[in-house]
Design a protein around this motif. Structure first.
Motif, PDB file in Angstrom:
ATOM      1  N   GLU A  37       0.822  -1.214   0.000  1.00 46.26           N
ATOM      2  CA  GLU A  37       0.000   0.000   0.000  1.00 46.26           C
ATOM      3  C   GLU A  37       0.857   1.266   0.000  1.00 46.26           C
ATOM      4  O   GLU A  37       0.661   2.200   0.782  1.00 46.26           O
ATOM      5  N   LEU A  38       1.827   1.268  -0.903  1.00 44.88           N
ATOM      6  CA  LEU A  38       2.664   2.458  -1.046  1.00 44.88           C
ATOM      7  C   LEU A  38       1.848   3.585  -1.678  1.00 44.88           C
ATOM      8  O   LEU A  38       0.975   3.334  -2.520  1.00 44.88           O
ATOM      9  N   PRO A  39       2.124   4.843  -1.326  1.00 45.28           N
ATOM     10  CA  PRO A  39       1.297   5.946  -1.834  1.00 45.28           C
ATOM     11  C   PRO A  39       1.325   6.082  -3.358  1.00 45.28           C
ATOM     12  O   PRO A  39       0.310   6.439  -3.957  1.00 45.28           O
ATOM     13  N   GLN A  40       2.494   5.845  -3.987  1.00 44.44           N
ATOM     14  CA  GLN A  40       2.617   6.036  -5.435  1.00 44.44           C
ATOM     15  C   GLN A  40       3.256   4.802  -6.069  1.00 44.44           C
ATOM     16  O   GLN A  40       4.489   4.749  -6.255  1.00 44.44           O
ATOM     17  N   PRO A  41       2.460   3.795  -6.421  1.00 43.16           N
ATOM     18  CA  PRO A  41       3.036   2.614  -7.089  1.00 43.16           C
ATOM     19  C   PRO A  41       3.710   2.951  -8.410  1.00 43.16           C
ATOM     20  O   PRO A  41       4.613   2.231  -8.846  1.00 43.16           O
ATOM     21  N   ASN A  42       3.280   4.042  -9.051  1.00 44.94           N
ATOM     22  CA  ASN A  42       3.902   4.383 -10.342  1.00 44.94           C
ATOM     23  C   ASN A  42       5.383   4.732 -10.182  1.00 44.94           C
ATOM     24  O   ASN A  42       6.194   4.481 -11.072  1.00 44.94           O
ATOM     25  N   THR A  43       5.766   5.313  -9.031  1.00 42.66           N
ATOM     26  CA  THR A  43       7.179   5.608  -8.796  1.00 42.66           C
ATOM     27  C   THR A  43       8.006   4.330  -8.747  1.00 42.66           C
ATOM     28  O   THR A  43       9.145   4.283  -9.229  1.00 42.66           O
ATOM     29  N   VAL A  44       7.450   3.280  -8.169  1.00 45.58           N
ATOM     30  CA  VAL A  44       8.146   1.992  -8.107  1.00 45.58           C
ATOM     31  C   VAL A  44       8.409   1.476  -9.519  1.00 45.58           C
ATOM     32  O   VAL A  44       9.525   1.046  -9.852  1.00 45.58           O
ATOM     33  N   LEU A  45       7.391   1.551 -10.365  1.00 47.84           N
ATOM     34  CA  LEU A  45       7.541   1.009 -11.717  1.00 47.84           C
ATOM     35  C   LEU A  45       8.445   1.888 -12.578  1.00 47.84           C
ATOM     36  O   LEU A  45       9.219   1.373 -13.401  1.00 47.84           O
ATOM     37  N   VAL A  46       8.350   3.197 -12.401  1.00 44.44           N
ATOM     38  CA  VAL A  46       9.245   4.087 -13.148  1.00 44.44           C
ATOM     39  C   VAL A  46      10.695   3.794 -12.795  1.00 44.44           C
ATOM     40  O   VAL A  46      11.573   3.707 -13.667  1.00 44.44           O
ATOM     41  N   SER A  47      10.970   3.605 -11.511  1.00 42.92           N
ATOM     42  CA  SER A  47      12.337   3.272 -11.090  1.00 42.92           C
ATOM     43  C   SER A  47      12.787   1.950 -11.689  1.00 42.92           C
ATOM     44  O   SER A  47      13.931   1.813 -12.141  1.00 42.92           O
ATOM     45  N   ALA A  48      11.896   0.964 -11.708  1.00 46.24           N
ATOM     46  CA  ALA A  48      12.257  -0.348 -12.262  1.00 46.24           C
ATOM     47  C   ALA A  48      12.583  -0.243 -13.748  1.00 46.24           C
ATOM     48  O   ALA A  48      13.565  -0.818 -14.228  1.00 46.24           O
ATOM     49  N   PHE A  49      11.780   0.510 -14.490  1.00 45.82           N
ATOM     50  CA  PHE A  49      12.007   0.602 -15.933  1.00 45.82           C
ATOM     51  C   PHE A  49      13.246   1.428 -16.262  1.00 45.82           C
ATOM     52  O   PHE A  49      13.947   1.146 -17.238  1.00 45.82           O
ATOM     53  N   ILE A  50      13.536   2.464 -15.477  1.00 48.05           N
ATOM     54  CA  ILE A  50      14.719   3.278 -15.754  1.00 48.05           C
ATOM     55  C   ILE A  50      15.994   2.490 -15.488  1.00 48.05           C
ATOM     56  O   ILE A  50      16.986   2.603 -16.209  1.00 48.05           O
ATOM     57  N   VAL A  51      15.978   1.656 -14.437  1.00 46.36           N
ATOM     58  CA  VAL A  51      17.168   0.875 -14.093  1.00 46.36           C
ATOM     59  C   VAL A  51      17.351  -0.317 -15.020  1.00 46.36           C
ATOM     60  O   VAL A  51      18.465  -0.796 -15.226  1.00 46.36           O
ATOM     61  N   THR A 132       6.065  21.654  -2.269  1.00 48.14           N
ATOM     62  CA  THR A 132       5.791  23.078  -2.079  1.00 48.14           C
ATOM     63  C   THR A 132       4.307  23.338  -1.825  1.00 48.14           C
ATOM     64  O   THR A 132       3.949  24.346  -1.222  1.00 48.14           O
ATOM     65  N   LEU A 133       3.439  22.431  -2.293  1.00 44.62           N
ATOM     66  CA  LEU A 133       2.005  22.581  -2.041  1.00 44.62           C
ATOM     67  C   LEU A 133       1.645  22.198  -0.613  1.00 44.62           C
ATOM     68  O   LEU A 133       0.694  22.729  -0.045  1.00 44.62           O
ATOM     69  N   HIS A 134       2.401  21.237  -0.050  1.00 41.27           N
ATOM     70  CA  HIS A 134       2.150  20.788   1.322  1.00 41.27           C
ATOM     71  C   HIS A 134       3.488  20.624   2.032  1.00 41.27           C
ATOM     72  O   HIS A 134       3.959  19.503   2.260  1.00 41.27           O
ATOM     73  N   PRO A 135       4.146  21.711   2.389  1.00 42.41           N
ATOM     74  CA  PRO A 135       5.493  21.607   2.967  1.00 42.41           C
ATOM     75  C   PRO A 135       5.526  20.889   4.307  1.00 42.41           C
ATOM     76  O   PRO A 135       6.566  20.358   4.687  1.00 42.41           O
ATOM     77  N   GLU A 136       4.395  20.842   5.015  1.00 42.42           N
ATOM     78  CA  GLU A 136       4.405  20.180   6.310  1.00 42.42           C
ATOM     79  C   GLU A 136       4.605  18.670   6.177  1.00 42.42           C
ATOM     80  O   GLU A 136       5.052  18.009   7.121  1.00 42.42           O
ATOM     81  N   GLY A 137       4.290  18.112   5.004  1.00 38.97           N
ATOM     82  CA  GLY A 137       4.479  16.680   4.806  1.00 38.97           C
ATOM     83  C   GLY A 137       5.656  16.347   3.918  1.00 38.97           C
ATOM     84  O   GLY A 137       5.750  15.223   3.412  1.00 38.97           O
ATOM     85  N   ALA A 138       6.563  17.298   3.709  1.00 40.25           N
ATOM     86  CA  ALA A 138       7.670  17.101   2.768  1.00 40.25           C
ATOM     87  C   ALA A 138       8.593  15.973   3.205  1.00 40.25           C
ATOM     88  O   ALA A 138       9.027  15.155   2.379  1.00 40.25           O
ATOM     89  N   PHE A 139       8.879  15.912   4.511  1.00 41.57           N
ATOM     90  CA  PHE A 139       9.828  14.898   4.960  1.00 41.57           C
ATOM     91  C   PHE A 139       9.261  13.489   4.774  1.00 41.57           C
ATOM     92  O   PHE A 139       9.970  12.588   4.305  1.00 41.57           O
ATOM     93  N   MET A 140       7.982  13.295   5.094  1.00 40.28           N
ATOM     94  CA  MET A 140       7.384  11.969   4.912  1.00 40.28           C
ATOM     95  C   MET A 140       7.278  11.619   3.427  1.00 40.28           C
ATOM     96  O   MET A 140       7.483  10.467   3.039  1.00 40.28           O
ATOM     97  N   GLN A 141       6.966  12.608   2.588  1.00 41.49           N
ATOM     98  CA  GLN A 141       6.949  12.343   1.147  1.00 41.49           C
ATOM     99  C   GLN A 141       8.323  11.907   0.657  1.00 41.49           C
ATOM    100  O   GLN A 141       8.431  10.995  -0.171  1.00 41.49           O
TER     101      GLN A 141
END
Length: 704
Positions: A37-51, A132-141
């Motif tokens: 249940e990762l927030p952005q599964p697309n980031t996982v796949l983008v990383s896999a395809f780039i590598v 920049t839209l939600h700086p309070e959650g930047a570290f967790m992002q």
């Protein structure tokens, strides 16, 4: 049938294996992203395809540098958000500066270290712009992005290493085994007088590219194979020795060509028995793979050849002195004989180093010199400036319009500029990425709104996504279509891949792809307008960098000079040759400058080695006229290659002739043989420089 299957396995079979591994990697990473249940599964796949790469060593190397770049970008972005979260203008200015520096670093290194630089910039943008839209959650992002990227890298590495691995070490050994067989045929034909100019030029460009590629392979295998890691020093030495022997052969071949053009029949007739002895030895290795045991056999043959070559050269010199006593012919013979004997010695050293690879540990592993790539600082700065300008333009447009997809617009412009910065033709790559993204938008719209709503369960999702992923993986395997594949896979995953909670919003979908395509169009325009690298401004600068390699051989310290000269010259030629693709006239001129630089640079390095090894005797002292004449010649050559022109050429030619005269008039008690007389060897190298300056086909004459 067995032969046909074997041929298929080595050609199309490799492509289908890569497509299968890409599908396994994608669906494994996607299942884990959904399951965790990762927030952005697309980031996982983008990383896999780039590598994802065909060889497991490339995957491991790329993954290592991707993680380094991600962590660096993460640290910088957290600091920028902490400082400028309330002020978007200052934030974008600092972000543009950081991305520009990272892109310039990528253009400077042009290997997997470049990938770390790209990721440091891209990760900062990927985390920073949404934050920049939600700086309070930047570290967790930022933490979530690191976890998602790491998961994609882990899946790719495991699948690449476990499922039908294509190892980089096997590719390296295959390149080493076949390279010498090709060169042996080339050298054998050249020594026998059967090598035409066109084949010689094509082979020189290919050898330069192979030297650069082999160094990249060597760096990759360190991550993959412990046996190759134990031999890393010998592999670096092998590549350096191969570059040196090819330069020696090139110098000898050019001198023989000049003798044939001048119709120096007496010199060629005296040389021919010596040339044929080495030529016939190499002819037996033409087309044969040189394995470790074969290299030991070759080393023994070359050892015998060297012992027989020295007395044969003395005998030929004595016969030439009787039939043709002219001083010019004697110098021509001595110079060619010196180059031939040194060429045989270089071959012997190369064979010994190759044979030493049979054992895990060997004394030849102690090799301090390294491959030293060269890049044009202005070209790297232009790439960084272009990328920084796109960040500012995208960010300014986002702030001015308050477009909901402005973050995607700015992020995509950075991605395109960063990916295309290391390409010799950024306009072409940017256009391919744009068309691949357009294809992904079309397929993504159909899948998102016509197919996915009717599916239930992960297996059916995989069946729907498999054709898109297979098409992208197939395009990646074709160098001429690589950009289409990257654009299709990366931006399809960013905009069309369903998240944990699927979202069917046509307005948002069209906005996202519109932002991507507009930013890509802006990147294409920037690549066309802002000093594209495949244009005369960069060709001329690289040509100037090539000429300055001669200046460095005169002024730089002697330790490590030969390896740095050989590797830097070939790296510059490889860059310039790629940037001038489609312009054979430019490529031919660059090759001719490379030939001249290699000839004179090699002679200068040998002159400096001879002077460094001179015994402590008065006739060899620094104050002697012949030593002062050589220093004056060095200053004249620096002026010539820094500012080519007929006046400087004639001045350098006069300095060389004065140095030859001073050297020949210096008495020496040793026998007048090149293996016992330092001054005879010095004189032969000076004469070789003189013949290069007198060559009517030299690019120095074109400058006139």
């Amino acid at each position: 049938m067995r032969l046909a299957l074997s041929d298929w396995a080595r050609s199309d079979g490799v492509t289908w294996v890569f497509i299968g591994k890409a599908l396994i990697t994608a669906f494994t990473a996607l299942w884990l992203a959904y399951r965790l249940e990762l927030p952005q599964p697309n980031t996982v796949l983008v990383s896999a395809f780039i590598v994802l790469q065909p060889q497991s060593g490339q995957v491991l190397a790329k993954s290592f540098y991707r993680i380094l770049g991600t962590l660096l970008g993460l640290g910088v972005m957290v600091a920028l958000i902490a400082l400028f979260a309330q002020e978007r203008v200052l934030f974008l200015l600092c972000l543009a500066l950081w991305v520009g520096l990272c892109t310039a670093g990528a253009a400077r290194y042009r290997d997997f270290r470049a990938y770390a630089c790209l990721l440091a910039g891209y990760t900062a943008v990927m985390i920073g712009i949404p934050a920049t839209l939600h700086p309070e959650g930047a570290f967790m992002q930022a933490l979530w992005r690191v976890l998602e990227i790491s998961l994609g890298i882990l899946c790719t590495g495991v699948v690449s290493a476990v499922v039908l691995p294509q190892t980089s070490s096997a590719a390296l050994r295959s390149a080493l085994d076949t390279r010498f067989g090709d060169f042996a045929g080339l050298a054998s034909a050249g020594l026998a007088g059967n090598l035409d100019a066109e084949r010689f030029e094509q082979a020189s460009a290919r050898i330069a590219a192979e030297a650069v590629g082999l160094e990249s392979l060597r760096n990759v295998t360190v991550f993959e194979d412990p046996h190759m890691r134990l031999r890393s020093g010998r592999l670096a030495r092998l590549n350096s020795e191969f570059m040196q022997l090819t330069t020696r052969f090139h110098a000898l071949q050019r001198l023989l060509d000049r003798l044939r053009q001048r119709k120096a029949a007496a010199v060629l007739e005296a040389l021919m028995p010596c040339l044929l002895e080495v030529s016939e030895l190499l002819a037996g290795w033409h087309g044969r793979p040189l394995r470790d045991a074969d290299a030991a056999c070759l080393a023994a043959q070359l050892d015998d050849c060297k012992r027989q070559l020295a007395p044969r050269i003395r005998q030929a010199r004595a016969l030439l002195a009787q039939s043709c006593p002219r001083e010019g012919d004697q110098l021509d013979f001595a110079t060619a004989a010196e180059l031939l004997y040194r060429f045989a010695g270089d071959l012997h050293d190369y064979a010994q180093t190759h044979a030493s690879l049979a054992t895990d540990r060997h004394e030849r592993e102690q090799w301090k010199e390294r491959f030293t790539p060269k890049a044009n600082a202005l070209a790297a700065a232009v790439a960084g400036f272009r990328c920084a300008l796109l960040v500012l333009a995208g960010g300014t447009f986002w702030i001015a319009t308050s477009w909901p997809s402005g973050a995607t617009f700015a992020l995509t412009s950075v991605l395109i500029a960063a990916l295309s910065s290391a390409s010799p033709n950024p306009r072409r790559l940017s256009l391919q990425l744009t068309l691949g993204t357009l294809l992904g938008a079309s397929l993504g719209f159909v899948l998102t709104f016509r197919v996915l709503p009717h599916l239930d369960g992960f297996p059916l999702l995989c069946c729907a996504l498999a054709p898109v992923f297979a098409l992208g993986a197939f395009l990646i395997t074709r160098p001429q279509w690589n950009g289409y594949g990257v654009g299709l896979l990366v931006w399809f995953c960013i905009a069309s891949l369903p998240a944990n909670v699927a979202r069917y919003d046509a307005y948002h979908f069209i906005n996202e792809y519109l932002a991507m395509l507009l930013s890509m169009g802006m990147a294409v325009i920037a690549a066309i307008v802002i000093l594209p690298p495949n244009r005369p401004w960069l060709w001329e600068r690289l040509e100037g960098e090539l000429r300055m390699r001669v200046v460095h051989t005169i002024s730089d310290p002697l330790p490590g000079l030969s390896s740095g000269f050989e590797s830097g010259t070939r790296d510059l030629l490889n860059q310039a040759y790629g940037l001038s693709a489609g312009r054979p006239d430019v490529q031919r001129r660059l090759l001719r400058w490379t030939f001249l630089v290699q000839e004179i640079g090699l002679a200068i390095i040998e002159l400096r080695r001879e002077q460094a090894a001179l015994p402590a005797e008065p006739r060899y002292a620094e104050r002697m006229p012949w030593r002062r004449a050589i220093r004056a010649m060095g200053r004249a050559l620096i002026r010539l290659f820094a500012h080519p022109g007929e006046t400087n050429r004639l001045r350098a030619l006069g300095a060389v002739e004065h140095a030859i005269h001073a050297t020949r008039n210096t008495p020496e008690p040793h026998p007048p043989h090149f293996d016992t007389s330092p001054l005879r060897r010095v004189c032969s190298y000076l004469h070789f420089i003189r013949t290069s300056l007198l060559d009517p086909q030299s690019p120095l004459r074109e400058r006139t």
